[in-house]
Design a protein around this motif. Structure first.
Motif, PDB file in Angstrom:
ATOM      1  N   MET A  89       0.869  -1.181   0.000  1.00 30.04           N
ATOM      2  CA  MET A  89       0.000   0.000   0.000  1.00 30.04           C
ATOM      3  C   MET A  89       0.903   1.228   0.000  1.00 30.04           C
ATOM      4  N   THR A  90       0.600   2.179  -0.906  1.00 27.37           N
ATOM      5  CA  THR A  90       1.460   3.348  -1.074  1.00 27.37           C
ATOM      6  C   THR A  90       0.637   4.629  -0.999  1.00 27.37           C
ATOM      7  N   ASP A  91       1.173   5.607  -0.297  1.00 30.78           N
ATOM      8  CA  ASP A  91       0.519   6.924  -0.255  1.00 30.78           C
ATOM      9  C   ASP A  91       0.552   7.552  -1.651  1.00 30.78           C
ATOM     10  N   ASN A  92      -0.486   8.284  -1.984  1.00 29.17           N
ATOM     11  CA  ASN A  92      -0.489   9.064  -3.218  1.00 29.17           C
ATOM     12  C   ASN A  92      -1.124  10.426  -2.960  1.00 29.17           C
ATOM     13  N   ILE A  93      -1.251  11.228  -3.993  1.00 32.32           N
ATOM     14  CA  ILE A  93      -1.776  12.587  -3.819  1.00 32.32           C
ATOM     15  C   ILE A  93      -3.204  12.558  -3.294  1.00 32.32           C
ATOM     16  N   GLU A  94      -3.978  11.576  -3.745  1.00 30.85           N
ATOM     17  CA  GLU A  94      -5.391  11.538  -3.363  1.00 30.85           C
ATOM     18  C   GLU A  94      -5.596  10.949  -1.962  1.00 30.85           C
ATOM     19  N   GLN A  95      -4.856   9.908  -1.657  1.00 32.73           N
ATOM     20  CA  GLN A  95      -5.104   9.207  -0.393  1.00 32.73           C
ATOM     21  C   GLN A  95      -3.786   8.843   0.308  1.00 32.73           C
ATOM     22  N   GLN A  96      -3.827   8.966   1.627  1.00 33.18           N
ATOM     23  CA  GLN A  96      -2.723   8.493   2.442  1.00 33.18           C
ATOM     24  C   GLN A  96      -3.202   7.340   3.326  1.00 33.18           C
ATOM     25  N   VAL A  97      -2.391   6.334   3.424  1.00 29.62           N
ATOM     26  CA  VAL A  97      -2.729   5.168   4.241  1.00 29.62           C
ATOM     27  C   VAL A  97      -2.675   5.572   5.714  1.00 29.62           C
ATOM     28  N   THR A  98      -3.651   5.108   6.490  1.00 31.83           N
ATOM     29  CA  THR A  98      -3.707   5.402   7.924  1.00 31.83           C
ATOM     30  C   THR A  98      -3.631   4.107   8.730  1.00 31.83           C
ATOM     31  N   SER A  99      -3.519   4.267  10.024  1.00 33.28           N
ATOM     32  CA  SER A  99      -3.481   3.092  10.900  1.00 33.28           C
ATOM     33  C   SER A  99      -4.791   2.312  10.822  1.00 33.28           C
ATOM     34  N   VAL A 100      -5.895   3.014  10.614  1.00 36.22           N
ATOM     35  CA  VAL A 100      -7.199   2.351  10.499  1.00 36.22           C
ATOM     36  C   VAL A 100      -7.220   1.442   9.273  1.00 36.22           C
ATOM     37  N   ASN A 167     -15.924  -6.092  -4.185  1.00 38.28           N
ATOM     38  CA  ASN A 167     -16.274  -5.256  -3.026  1.00 38.28           C
ATOM     39  C   ASN A 167     -15.494  -5.667  -1.771  1.00 38.28           C
ATOM     40  N   GLY A 168     -14.447  -6.466  -1.991  1.00 40.26           N
ATOM     41  CA  GLY A 168     -13.579  -6.845  -0.889  1.00 40.26           C
ATOM     42  C   GLY A 168     -12.574  -5.744  -0.583  1.00 40.26           C
ATOM     43  N   TYR A 169     -11.572  -6.087   0.205  1.00 42.71           N
ATOM     44  CA  TYR A 169     -10.639  -5.074   0.688  1.00 42.71           C
ATOM     45  C   TYR A 169      -9.927  -4.350  -0.458  1.00 42.71           C
ATOM     46  N   ILE A 170      -9.300  -5.091  -1.363  1.00 46.05           N
ATOM     47  CA  ILE A 170      -8.536  -4.455  -2.435  1.00 46.05           C
ATOM     48  C   ILE A 170      -9.438  -3.666  -3.362  1.00 46.05           C
ATOM     49  N   ASP A 171     -10.557  -4.247  -3.736  1.00 43.59           N
ATOM     50  CA  ASP A 171     -11.514  -3.573  -4.623  1.00 43.59           C
ATOM     51  C   ASP A 171     -12.001  -2.270  -3.995  1.00 43.59           C
ATOM     52  N   LYS A 172     -12.339  -2.322  -2.722  1.00 46.01           N
ATOM     53  CA  LYS A 172     -12.850  -1.134  -2.022  1.00 46.01           C
ATOM     54  C   LYS A 172     -11.804  -0.030  -1.956  1.00 46.01           C
ATOM     55  N   TYR A 173     -10.587  -0.386  -1.619  1.00 53.46           N
ATOM     56  CA  TYR A 173      -9.556   0.641  -1.472  1.00 53.46           C
ATOM     57  C   TYR A 173      -9.102   1.203  -2.814  1.00 53.46           C
ATOM     58  N   LYS A 174      -9.080   0.389  -3.846  1.00 49.42           N
ATOM     59  CA  LYS A 174      -8.757   0.912  -5.172  1.00 49.42           C
ATOM     60  C   LYS A 174      -9.825   1.885  -5.648  1.00 49.42           C
ATOM     61  N   THR A 175     -11.090   1.543  -5.382  1.00 47.64           N
ATOM     62  CA  THR A 175     -12.200   2.414  -5.763  1.00 47.64           C
ATOM     63  C   THR A 175     -12.097   3.763  -5.059  1.00 47.64           C
ATOM     64  N   ASN A 176     -11.584   3.763  -3.843  1.00 48.54           N
ATOM     65  CA  ASN A 176     -11.446   4.999  -3.071  1.00 48.54           C
ATOM     66  C   ASN A 176     -10.155   5.756  -3.369  1.00 48.54           C
TER      67      ASN A 176
END
Length: 203
Positions: A89-100, A167-176
Motif C-alpha cells: 500500500m502506497t501513499d499518493n496525492i489523493e489518499q494516504q494510508v492510515t493506521s485504520v 467489493n472486498g478489501y482491495i476492490d474497495k480501497y482501489k475504488t477509493n
C-alpha cells in the motif's frame, strides 16, 4: 557335583556329614539360591521400569517441546517461513494510508486464516499497537512510512479470495483512490516479534 561347584566349601566336611545334615544344608542352599534369583528378577524389573520411565519422560519432553514450539510460533516469538501473499500500500496525492486502513487489513487477513503477519518487517501479534502520530504510522513503537509492505503467511487461495473478492478489501480501497497491489510468494520470511510482552492484569 553341585557341592563341588560352590566356592569356599569344605568338601571333606561335607563328605563327613550325615545324610540328614546334607539334606538340611542342601535345602538351605536351595533357599538362598531361590532368594537370590528372586532378588535378581526384582532388580531387573526395577531396571526395566526405570528404562520405561526414562523413555516416557523423553517422549513427554519431546511432545512438550513441540507444543512449546507451536505456541511460540503462533504467538509470534519465532521466525517463520511459508507460502502466502505480499500486499503493498502506497501513499499518493489523493489518499494516504492510515493506521485504520492497516488495522482493517489485519482483521481481513486474520479472518482469512493468516498464520503470521508483518508490516514493514514488524511482526504483528495480538498486542501490537498500531496508531497515527501526525503524518506517520507507529507500529510497536516504531515509526513506519509509505510504502507499506504487508507480508502474510497462510493458505494462498483463501488469502487471495478474501482480499480480491468483488467489493472486498482491495476492490474497495482501489475504488477509493488508494494505490494497492498483491502478489503471491511460496517462501515468505517473517521475523519473530522482538518486543517485550507485559501482562498487567492477566495472571
Amino acid at each position: 557335583i553341585q557341592f563341588r561347584t560352590i566356592e569356599n566349601i569344605d568338601i571333606d566336611e561335607i563328605e563327613s556329614m550325615r545324610e540328614d545334615e546334607l539334606r538340611t544344608a542342601l535345602a538351605e542352599w536351595k533357599s538362598e539360591y531361590q532368594e537370590t534369583t528372586e532378588e535378581i528378577e526384582s532388580t531387573e524389573k526395577k531396571i526395566q521400569e526405570y528404562k520405561d520411565k526414562i523413555a516416557s519422560e523423553e517422549e513427554t519432553g519431546e511432545l512438550l517441546e513441540a507444543d512449546l514450539e507451536n505456541a511460540n510460533m503462533l504467538a509470534g516469538f519465532t521466525d517463520v517461513v511459508g507460502p502466502g501473499v505480499i500486499i503493498t500500500m502506497t501513499d499518493n496525492i489523493e489518499q494516504q494510508v492510515t493506521s485504520v486502513d492497516l488495522l482493517d487489513l489485519i482483521n481481513e487477513l486474520n479472518s482469512a486464516g493468516a498464520e503470521a503477519i508483518s508490516i514493514n518487517n514488524q511482526r504483528i501479534i495480538a498486542m501490537t499497537d498500531i496508531f497515527d502520530v501526525e503524518n506517520f504510522i507507529v507500529v510497536k513503537e516504531q515509526r513506519i512510512t509509505s510504502p507499506y509492505t504487508i507480508k502474510v503467511i497462510g493458505d494462498i487461495t483463501y488469502l487471495q479470495s478474501a482480499l480480491s473478492i468483488k467489493n472486498g478489501y482491495i476492490d474497495k480501497y482501489k475504488t477509493n483512490g488508494y494505490t494497492i497491489s498483491m502478489v503471491t510468494d511460496e517462501n515468505i520470511v517473517i521475523k519473530k516479534y522482538n518486543g517485550e510482552v507485559k501482562f498487567e492484569y492477566a495472571k
